[in-house]
Motif scaffolding. Structure first.
Motif, PDB file in Angstrom:
ATOM      1  N   LYS A 220      80.711  34.873  50.778  1.00 15.24           N
ATOM      2  CA  LYS A 220      79.828  35.156  51.160  1.00 15.24           C
ATOM      3  C   LYS A 220      78.992  36.015  51.696  1.00 15.24           C
ATOM      4  CE  LYS A 220      76.614  33.840  55.459  1.00 15.24           C
ATOM      5  NZ  LYS A 220      76.817  33.136  56.786  1.00 15.24           N
ATOM      6  N   GLU A 221      80.127  37.075  51.723  1.00 10.76           N
ATOM      7  CA  GLU A 221      79.536  38.762  51.933  1.00 10.76           C
ATOM      8  C   GLU A 221      79.536  39.474  50.638  1.00 10.76           C
ATOM      9  OE1 GLU A 221      81.840  40.118  55.912  1.00 10.76           O
ATOM     10  OE2 GLU A 221      83.115  40.302  53.422  1.00 10.76           O
ATOM     11  N   VAL A 222      79.918  38.752  49.747  1.00 12.13           N
ATOM     12  CA  VAL A 222      79.083  39.394  47.607  1.00 12.13           C
ATOM     13  C   VAL A 222      78.449  38.373  47.075  1.00 12.13           C
ATOM     14  CG1 VAL A 222      79.850  38.836  45.885  1.00 12.13           C
ATOM     15  CG2 VAL A 222      82.190  39.242  47.009  1.00 12.13           C
ATOM     16  N   ILE A 223      77.770  37.641  47.435  1.00  6.66           N
ATOM     17  CA  ILE A 223      76.871  36.811  47.095  1.00  6.66           C
ATOM     18  C   ILE A 223      75.582  37.221  48.175  1.00  6.66           C
ATOM     19  CG2 ILE A 223      75.714  34.198  47.271  1.00  6.66           C
ATOM     20  CD1 ILE A 223      78.284  33.440  47.040  1.00  6.66           C
ATOM     21  N   VAL A 224      75.794  37.583  49.057  1.00  3.24           N
ATOM     22  CA  VAL A 224      74.556  37.905  49.765  1.00  3.24           C
ATOM     23  C   VAL A 224      74.272  38.896  49.077  1.00  3.24           C
ATOM     24  CG1 VAL A 224      73.918  38.743  52.155  1.00  3.24           C
ATOM     25  CG2 VAL A 224      75.219  37.088  51.671  1.00  3.24           C
TER      26      VAL A 224
END
Length: 321
Positions: A220-224
């Motif tokens: 999720k952090e990567v996508i954000v």
């Protein structure tokens, strides 16, 4: 409606006549050409190029080419010269006169005035028996058998030959001066051409955001990070160093490969050994690398430190592509 094949036939004939004439110039080059180049190279003055009619237009183009390749030049219309513009010619200047016949009235009137000023004269003419050829210090032979015009009247082949001879002069001088692409950029700072010669990756990445995530960041952090920085990629950092990248494509491949992405980290989905460039690299070189590898982004490094991302859209926006 005109016959298409007839039009194409005329166009091809015109190009064949002109290309043959330019090819013949090779055999017409002699020591006079080399001596003229050497004299211009060693001169402390400018090159003043003159002519009348269509030759004047060619003269203007030769001036533009010389100026852009490191040889100071100025245009002087032959008719204007004998009516007040002769002051254009200064001490140490070299004068180039263009005339197919070499006997144009304006040129004939100008020649003795050039001699009075003791300026060296280069004649570009197709008539070696002309007044221009006989009075010139150096003669560049641009003889052509015929004009492309079916009536052998409209200056076509002859002006093409003059143009080609002017280009040959300029390129010889360029090479002898050791004129580089960096020098060329100084004379062409505007537009796409200028940017190809001076714009560097550093000039681009400074305007982009700098996406990065820790090697242990969750998906999720990567996508954000990718979404917020809007470059379609993020660098993956471990102990202060880049160890990989995650791109939009990596995200899509992850979704196709895993039914459950819980627990996955940047390290699990990243591409190791990402393609990169130094910030001092020319932007056009970065573009060539992007095209060669079929990718959209490159990581940029400054003395080994991660500096940001250059995206192909940056290069499109700069007008390089």
């Amino acid at each position: 409606m005109s016959d298409i094949q007839s039009i194409l036939s005329t166009a091809k004939r015109t190009l064949e006549i002109e290309s043959k004439a330019i090819g013949n110039l090779i055999g017409q080059l002699d020591e006079q050409f080399a001596l003229a180049v050497q004299y211009i190279l060693e001169s402390k003055g400018r090159v003043v190029v003159s002519g009348v009619g269509k030759s004047a237009i060619v003269a203007s183009k030769i001036v533009a080419t010389l100026n852009s390749t490191g040889t100071p030049a100025i245009f002087m219309h032959a008719a204007d010269a004998i009516h007040g513009d002769l002051g254009t010619i200064q001490e140490n200047d070299i004068v180039i006169c263009l005339s197919k016949s070499g006997n144009t009235p304006e040129i004939k009137a100008l020649l003795p005035l050039i001699k009075i000023g003791k300026n060296k004269l280069i004649g570009i003419t197709g008539n070696l028996d002309s007044v221009l050829a006989k009075q010139a210090d150096f003669v560049l032979n641009t003889y052509v058998e015929k004009e492309a015009c079916p009536n052998n009247l409209a200056p076509t082949t002859s002006t093409s030959a003059q143009m080609a001879m002017g280009d040959a002069l300029a390129i010889c001088l360029l090479e002898l001066r050791g004129f580089t692409s960096s020098d060329f950029a100084k004379y062409h700072p505007g537009g796409a051409l200028g940017k190809k010669l001076y714009l560097r990756v550093a000039d681009i990445v400074v305007n982009n955001q700098k996406p990065q995530v820790d090697v242990n960041s969750n998906v999720k952090e990567v996508i954000v990070e990718i979404s917020e920085k809007m470059l379609g990629v993020t660098a993956v950092i471990e102990n202060g160093k880049v160890v990989g990248v995650v791109t939009d494509g990596d995200i899509r491949r992850m979704l196709s490969k895993y039914d459950n992405i819980n627990g996955l980290t940047a390290k699990d989905i990243m591409t190791s050994s990402p393609k990169s460039v130094d910030v001092d690299t020319l932007a056009v070189t970065a573009l060539e690398l992007l095209q060669e590898k079929g990718i959209s982004q490159l990581l940029a490094f400054d003395n080994g430190a991660y500096a940001g991302v250059v995206h192909i859209h940056n290069l499109i926006n700069e007008g390089i592509l």
